[in-house]
Design a protein around this motif. Structure first.
Motif, short mmCIF file in Angstrom:
data_model
loop_
_atom_site.label_atom_id
_atom_site.label_comp_id
_atom_site.label_asym_id
_atom_site.label_seq_id
_atom_site.Cartn_x
_atom_site.Cartn_y
_atom_site.Cartn_z
N PHE A 31 0.77 -1.22 -0.10
CA PHE A 31 -0.13 -0.13 0.11
C PHE A 31 0.84 1.22 0.07
N PRO A 32 2.14 1.54 0.83
CA PRO A 32 2.63 2.76 0.69
C PRO A 32 3.04 3.39 -0.69
N THR A 33 3.21 2.19 -1.38
CA THR A 33 3.94 2.61 -2.82
C THR A 33 2.66 2.53 -3.66
N LYS A 34 1.44 2.05 -3.30
CA LYS A 34 0.35 2.02 -4.45
C LYS A 34 -0.45 3.31 -4.13
N ALA A 35 -0.42 3.88 -2.89
CA ALA A 35 -1.44 4.95 -2.57
C ALA A 35 -1.47 6.00 -3.21
N ARG A 36 -0.53 6.60 -3.88
CA ARG A 36 -0.43 7.86 -4.85
C ARG A 36 -1.38 7.56 -6.05
N ALA A 37 -1.01 6.29 -6.67
CA ALA A 37 -1.99 5.95 -7.64
C ALA A 37 -3.45 6.02 -7.43
N ILE A 38 -3.57 5.20 -6.21
CA ILE A 38 -4.97 5.02 -6.00
C ILE A 38 -5.92 6.37 -5.80
N THR A 39 -5.19 7.36 -5.53
CA THR A 39 -5.92 8.61 -5.08
C THR A 39 -6.53 9.32 -6.34
N LYS A 40 -6.46 8.46 -7.69
CA LYS A 40 -6.75 9.21 -8.81
C LYS A 40 -8.29 8.33 -9.43
N THR A 41 -8.30 7.41 -8.45
CA THR A 41 -9.54 6.34 -8.73
C THR A 41 -10.90 7.04 -8.39
N VAL A 42 -11.78 7.04 -9.28
CA VAL A 42 -13.10 7.81 -9.23
C VAL A 42 -14.18 6.47 -8.44
N VAL A 43 -14.84 7.08 -7.40
CA VAL A 43 -15.84 6.12 -6.70
C VAL A 43 -17.10 6.37 -7.17
N SER A 44 -17.87 5.45 -7.49
CA SER A 44 -19.26 5.45 -8.03
C SER A 44 -20.14 5.73 -6.91
N LEU A 45 -21.42 6.34 -7.25
CA LEU A 45 -22.35 6.67 -6.10
C LEU A 45 -22.78 5.20 -5.62
N GLU A 46 -23.16 4.37 -6.79
CA GLU A 46 -23.87 3.02 -6.48
C GLU A 46 -22.87 2.33 -5.47
N LEU A 47 -21.55 2.55 -5.48
CA LEU A 47 -20.64 1.52 -4.72
C LEU A 47 -20.74 2.30 -3.41
N ARG A 48 -20.47 3.52 -3.22
CA ARG A 48 -20.66 4.20 -1.97
C ARG A 48 -21.87 3.89 -1.11
#
Length: 1285
Positions: free
Chosen positions: A330-347
């Motif tokens: 996770f420490p090296t993946k976190a920055r790339a993950i911040t660009k992911t869009v979360v859908s309203l249905e999922l949330r």
């Protein structure tokens, strides 16, 4: 191709990678030598059954002769091939997993330690032990056997392998040998012959004469590489030299295949000529991915939901791999993950599910849980070895249900039934006239001031207050022998309750001699009863009780009641009465004497004295007078809440008789039989299906235990109350959930009586069906099997109703005597019988069914000839002792328990499957036996989640196969996700499962949720090298790690493991990869398995502070020692696989205390020595109760001024601090030692430690002793400290 070359060209023109990829690897091995996989496989099969173990031993000799190349790979597959003959495909996968875990290596090593303790004779590849004498030569065995009976038999452990054909009176021969060797098979065949001839009891224990030089590589643990704070200096700047790296740790294909969308595994296959360029490109992409720049607070807030969205966006087959990669790196993946869009249905779906998680399962956002078939798997407390046991038990049950024809949803519905035997206490009826009640709360004038309404129960009071209400809510009955020495103390407790106005109705049952012409002037028990009856008639019961107490006041402590005690009180209080008229043979005051004994025997409550509370007997350990008072008061408070509920719900009203209400509860039975209620229960395996029957003895005798049981079940014809089977009339409502098999010799009175009582009970119940198994007392012939043949012929040829009526006649003694006298069997035919066909079957010379029944009783039920037993829904109750009562009331109790715990629940599920009556009743019996035989555990949890369309990873099972229902709830950015993802990946390869992983994300994070890299070391199967040899073992690999952070390495192992670092030149507390040449290889070793326990003094109920235990063997009694802590009486001992003896330490511990009882150990409760066997990697927790010796009751274990010569760690502390003298006598002496305690972690602080040690040594002349916590020290420091010694 052109595009790829263009990409590579553009990349080479603008970048250049400096330095090589750095890695950290971790391995964990045992201290003991690697054990052969053949022996581990035999132990796996042994847990299935001893029959499978011995079949494998026989079959494994073919492994040596099989046509394979002798490589590790081919030998491994030959072992699996032989083992698979008795295993299903699912069990084969579990076997492979257990061999990968090496979970049975500890079992084999335990036998190795037991053999070492014998010890083995010099130069022997195998040896025999016969009652303490040893030999290597089979020819010498005869000599040892001749005198064996003069020596005591050896102690056999629970895990010992005893050959099934044995004579319990024969001498025990223990063979220590290695399965798979030629020497073993040579002597094994000879010992089997002797065992089958009844000459010896043959026991096999593993013994490896030439152990391997390799160690066992372990798995099932986690390795964390945590990013360390650099606010202060912790790194040693000493250069590490001579980094002797284990070259086998890095493999070219190990790195994750996908990096930033590039599938490098695929690219290497497509373009092998560009291998070097692809390697450089991959390295560049990895290093750009490994960017560790800190994130802004607004970027952190949604990381959990964004990680979930990234996982759920992947194809379902790859989602677990993505979760593993993201969470563990996770420490090296976190920055790339911040660009992911979360859908309203999922949330929205996650938030809706979280309401359910919180309300039903008690899970907050961010919490994790794992359920396998509804069983909660606690990831914090259950290690992989416990999980393996769960999988194995579940597989056994599911495959059993599948073999019975139950599949899919029906299988899982039945699996979720909670049918474990309940802990609810059974009660006997206390409305008997045999009970002498000395008070009655509802009518006695002394209770007139108390309120009489049951509504008073609902009035608020302070906690712990006992409500005084004029209702007989609480009934306390003492069943005693007046001459027993404890009777006076128990009656004193009853008097205390009475005099203190405790709301208890107290009753007495005096169990005395019930002969017709007994003289009270000779028998003190009878005298006491007659005096009680006399005073009760003259005055009242309460006054009679006070007279009894006066009599016992004459008896000195420790003495028994005598007639003169009774006479003296009678003469003093009633001087005008003639003693002989009250106590003599012709006494008119003899009421209840026979009734009391009859009530005691009929209720079956066990040995005297007995105390009943509302009909429920107290445990024997609760009858101590001090405990009895407390236990009774607790019972009053406990049952008050039950009555409160009944009043609140309207089940109990003012106009009802409270005692009638209590006695009408479902737990009240006419008789309590401890054999039926005991928790240690044995069940038949009824899951086999075949087409064999008992009327073909030649075929029946060749079957194994499961197949024999199936043939017996196939051959059964049942008696029922209605007298009609479904072959004559079909009625779905007549599924009978209770099946009794009556086992006995029906040509003997005891067997017929058992059968007759069963049939009598059946007349009152429509839930029961009965059949019979004949267990002849002698070798069967035409004269000694008349009744058995008549019963069999009737069952085979007559309608069910006629057969029942005829068999009822056959069970009567007068009929049996008439048949013995030569009467014709047809004289006893009942109306409607087809006598011709019956007579033909009866006179048939074929007695195969008797022979089959006899061999079944011997081999499967383990009964001696003629012994009786009852099998209820597959549960074996027996063997019943000669003369042991098992009557109609016992059958009633048995039926009551089955219906309450399992019968009705299973019946309701089976009814939905639509089977006919006989088949359905068979199925209820078989399913009950299967489910009830499982170890008692927590109840399964029912879960019905709202939505799984957007927020769950779903993997569907293969169609048509048994599947596990696995549900995981996880926040993907937690430590649980780091462990759960690799675990689920391995499970997916092992078992067919219906998997749903629900995301349980946290919102509005303000800090980095994971600050460490993680690896969980677990493999589904043993791996091999390209040369077909075993790979070096499971290891944790951190590849392509960022080089700038400072890391610290931690191992997360099962709680009972003591692990230490044994080989690495690097500082594992401060790993700085920029200064590492290539690889940091950390090697750990399992130093000890912990034996934990709790100890209490039974007199005080408190831990005996300062009590010391030792653990050792017969040859070395003290290997380790420990002290009992004040906190919960906890103690801890370091051990390794083997059989160990726990003792009180020589000195004050042994002088003052003795071991009173022990639980969780491997020796019987009455044994003098406490034997504890450690034979697996799981936690072992024991409970020990101690008691002060009679002459030491006033001694204090920790008192000063004692002259005990004890040594060890704690004694060293005492002598180190005080010199062993009283405080005022402490003075400087030349023998004083200065003790220095230090804790250091990391190379830098170890340097400071060495400087301190040298400084102290230079500046003092006093002898020094340095103490260190070994677990915190680096291998380098430990090596140097040895040089300092």
């Amino acid at each position: 191709m052109g595009i790829l070359i263009a990409i590579l060209g553009a990349w080479f023109s603008c970048s250049f990678v400096e330095g090589d990829s750095k890695a950290v690897t971790t391995s964990l091995t045992t201290k003991w030598s690697s054990t052969p996989l053949l022996l581990e496989t035999s132990e796996f099969l042994s847990e299935e059954s001893q029959e499978k173990f011995w079949n494998f031993v026989e079959a494994s000799q073919n492994i040596r002769t099989a046509g394979h190349d002798g490589s590790d790979h081919s030998t491994y597959h030959e072992i699996l091939k032989v083992a698979s003959q008795s295993l299903s495909p699912l069990q084969q996968n579990l076997l492979k997993f257990s061999l990968s875990l090496r979970s049975y290596s500890a079992t084999v090593q335990a036998f190795q330690q037991i053999a070492a303790d014998e010890p083995p004779p010099e130069g022997c590849m195998l040896f025999f032990a016969v009652h303490g004498e040893k030999t290597c030569e089979y020819d010498s065995l005869g000599t040892l056997l001749k005198a064996a009976s003069e020596r005591p038999k050896p102690f056999l452990f629970r895990g010992d392998h005893t050959y099934p054909a044995f004579n319990p009176d024969s001498p025990v021969v223990i063979l220590y040998a290695e399965i798979g060797t030629e020497d073993f098979y040579r002597v094994h065949k000879l010992l089997v012959k002797k065992a089958e001839a009844g000459e010896i009891t043959y026991v096999l224990r593993h013994y490896i004469a030439n152990p391997s030089k390799e160690k066992v590589y372990l798995s099932g643990y986690g390795v964390e590489l945590a990013i360390k704070s650099t606010e202060y200096k912790a790194k040693d700047d000493t250069q590490v030299k001579g980094t002797d790296v284990n070259a086998t740790v890095i493999d070219e294909d190990d790195p994750i295949d996908e990096v930033q969308g590039f599938l490098f595994g695929k690219l290497r296959q497509l373009y092998p000529d560009l291998n070097e360029e692809l390697k450089e490109l991959r390295k560049h992409l990895v290093e750009s991915t490994n960017e560790m720049a800190p994130l802004k607070v607004w970027q952190l807030q949604d990381l959990s939901f964004q990680t979930a969205a990234r996982i759920l966006a992947a194809p379902s087959v790859e989602a677990l791999m993505v979760m593993k990669d993201l969470s563990q790196n996770f420490p090296t993946k976190a920055r790339a993950i911040t660009k992911t869009v979360v859908s309203l249905e999922l949330r929205t779906e996650i938030e809706e599910n979280q309401k359910y998680f919180k309300g039903t399962l008690g899970l907050q956002p961010g919490d994790s849980a794992l359920f396998i078939n509804g069983l909660h798997i606690d990831l914090d407390t259950q290690d992989i070895f416990s999980l393996f046991d769960v999988l194995r038990n579940e597989a056994r049950v599911m495959e059993g249900l599948h073999s019975l024809g139950i599949e899919g949803f029906s299988l899982h519905n039945i699996l979720k039934l909670n049918i474990q035997p309940s802990d609810s206490d059974y009660a006997v009826d206390i409305r008997s006239p045999a009970i002498l009640w000395i008070n009655n709360l509802e009518v006695d004038s002394r209770y007139n001031s108390w309120p009489s309404s049951v509504q008073e129960l609902l009035r608020p009071t302070f906690p712990g207050v006992i409500r005084q209400i004029r209702k007989n809510f609480h009934n306390f009955v003492l069943i005693v022998d007046p001459t027993h020495e404890t009777t006076a103390e128990l009656l004193n407790v009853a008097e205390m309750f009475l005099s203190n106005h405790i709301p208890l109705r107290i009753g007495l049952v005096f169990v005395v001699n019930d002969c017709d012409d007994v003289d009270g002037l000779q028998d003190p028990g009878v005298a006491l009863l007659r005096v009680y009856n006399y005073v009760a008639q003259e005055m009242d019961n309460n006054y009679a009780f006070q007279t009894v107490m006066s009599i016992y006041n004459k008896v000195k402590t420790g003495d028994q009641l005598k007639v003169e005690h009774v006479v003296s009180v009678l003469e003093k209080e009633y001087p005008y009465v003639e003693v002989n008229s009250v106590l003599g043979i012709d006494s008119a005051y003899d009421q209840n004497r026979k009734a009391a004994r009859s009530y005691y025997e009929q209720t079956g409550v066990g040995s005297l004295p007995v105390v009943l509370f509302n009909g429920m007997p107290f445990q024997k350990d609760q009858l101590d007078p001090d405990d009895l008072e407390t236990v009774t008061m607790h019972k009053i408070l406990e049952t008050t809440s039950i009555f409160q509920r009944a009043v609140y719900l309207g089940e109990l009203s003012n106009d009802q008789d409270v005692v009638e209400y209590i006695m009408n509860q479902p737990n009240v039975v006419p008789r309590i039989n401890s054999r039926i209620l005991m928790s240690d229960r044995e069940y038949l395996d009824l899951t086999a299906m075949n087409n064999f029957y008992v009327d073909d003895f030649a075929r029946f005798s060749t079957l194994d235990s499961r197949e024999k049981t199936a043939a017996i079940a196939n051959s059964m014809t049942y008696l029922t109350k209605r007298g009609m089977s479904s072959k004559e009339i079909y009625d779905d409502s007549f599924i009978r959930p209770v099946t009794f098999w009556i086992v006995g010799d029906f040509d003997k009175p005891s067997g017929r009586q058992l059968l007759y009582d069963a049939i009598k009970h059946q007349k009152s119940s429509n839930n029961v069906r009965i059949s019979m198994i004949n267990n002849p007392s002698e070798d069967p012939n035409s004269s000694n099997t008349v009744v058995a043949k008549a019963i069999w012929a009737a069952l085979q040829t007559q309608t069910s109703n006629n057969a029942k009526n005829f068999i009822t006649k056959m069970a009567k003694e007068e009929v049996a005597k008439a048949l013995e006298a030569g009467a014709d069997i047809l004289e006893f035919a009942v109306g409607g019988m087809d006598t011709n066909i019956f007579k033909e079957a009866f006179e048939s010379p074929k007695v195969d069914f008797v022979l089959s029944h006899a061999i079944y009783c011997r081999d499967v039920l383990k009964l001696k000839k003629g012994q009786r037993a009852v099998i209820s829904n597959g549960r074996i109750i027996g063997p019943l002792e000669d003369g042991e009562m098992f009557n109609q009331d016992d059958f009633h109790l048995l039926e009551n328990i089955i219906l309450k715990t399992s019968g009705q629940k299973i019946k309701s599920q089976i009814q939905q499957l639509g089977f006919e009556e006989d088949l359905a009743s068979d199925l209820v019996m078989k399913v009950d036996a299967l489910l009830s035989a499982q170890p008692k555990g927590e109840a399964r949890i029912e879960y019905h989640f709202f939505e799984e369309r957007h927020s769950a990873v779903k993997l569907r099972p293969k169609e048509g196969e048994t599947y596990f229902d696995v549900v995981a709830i996880v926040d993907p950015v937690t430590r649980d996700a780091q462990r759960l993802a690799p675990l689920l990946l391995v499970l997916n390869q092992l078992i067919n499962m219906n998997l749903r992983v629900f995301m349980n994300c946290q919102s509005k994070l303000s800090d980095m949720p994971l600050k460490s890299f993680y690896r969980y070391v677990l493999e589904p199967e043993i791996s091999f090298t390209a040369e077909n040899t075993f790979a070096s073992g499971p290891i944790a690999k951190f590849l392509d790690m960022p080089q700038s952070p400072l890391f610290t390495l931690n191992l997360n192992t099962p709680e009972s493991w003591m692990v230490e670092s044994v080989r690495t030149p690097y500082d594992l507390d401060n790993i700085y990869l920029e200064e590492v040449d290539n690889i940091v290889a950390a090697e750990y070793e399992l130093e000890y398995l912990l034996l934990e326990g709790h100890c209490y003094d039974i007199t005080t109920g408190q831990p005996p502070r300062g009590l010391q235990f030792t653990l050792g063997t017969s040859t070395n009694p003290v290997i380790v020692d420990t002290i009992v802590m004040a906190n919960l009486g906890y103690f801890q001992l370091k051990a390794n696989p083997g059989a160990w003896t726990l003792r009180l330490r020589k000195g004050r511990s042994e002088d003052i205390y003795r071991i009173y009882s022990h639980d969780g150990t491997d020796s019987p409760p009455e044994a003098n020595e406490v034997v504890v066997v450690l034979n697996n990697f799981k936690s072992k927790i024991i409970k020990v109760k101690v008691q002060k010796k009679l002459d030491m009751m006033n001694e204090d274990l920790l008192s000063d001024g004692t002259s005990e010569n004890e040594s060890g760690f704690w004694e060293s502390l005492k002598w180190g601090f005080t010199g062993g003298q009283k405080k005022e006598d402490v003075k400087q002496d030349k023998d004083d030692v200065l003790n220095i305690f230090s804790v250091a972690s990391g190379h830098l602080y170890e340097r400071f430690l060495r400087i301190m040690m040298l400084s102290v040594l230079k500046h003092t002349k006093t002898p020094l002793k340095f103490w260190f916590l070994k677990n915190y020290l680096s291998p380098t420091f430990k090596r140097r400290s040895k040089e300092l010694r």
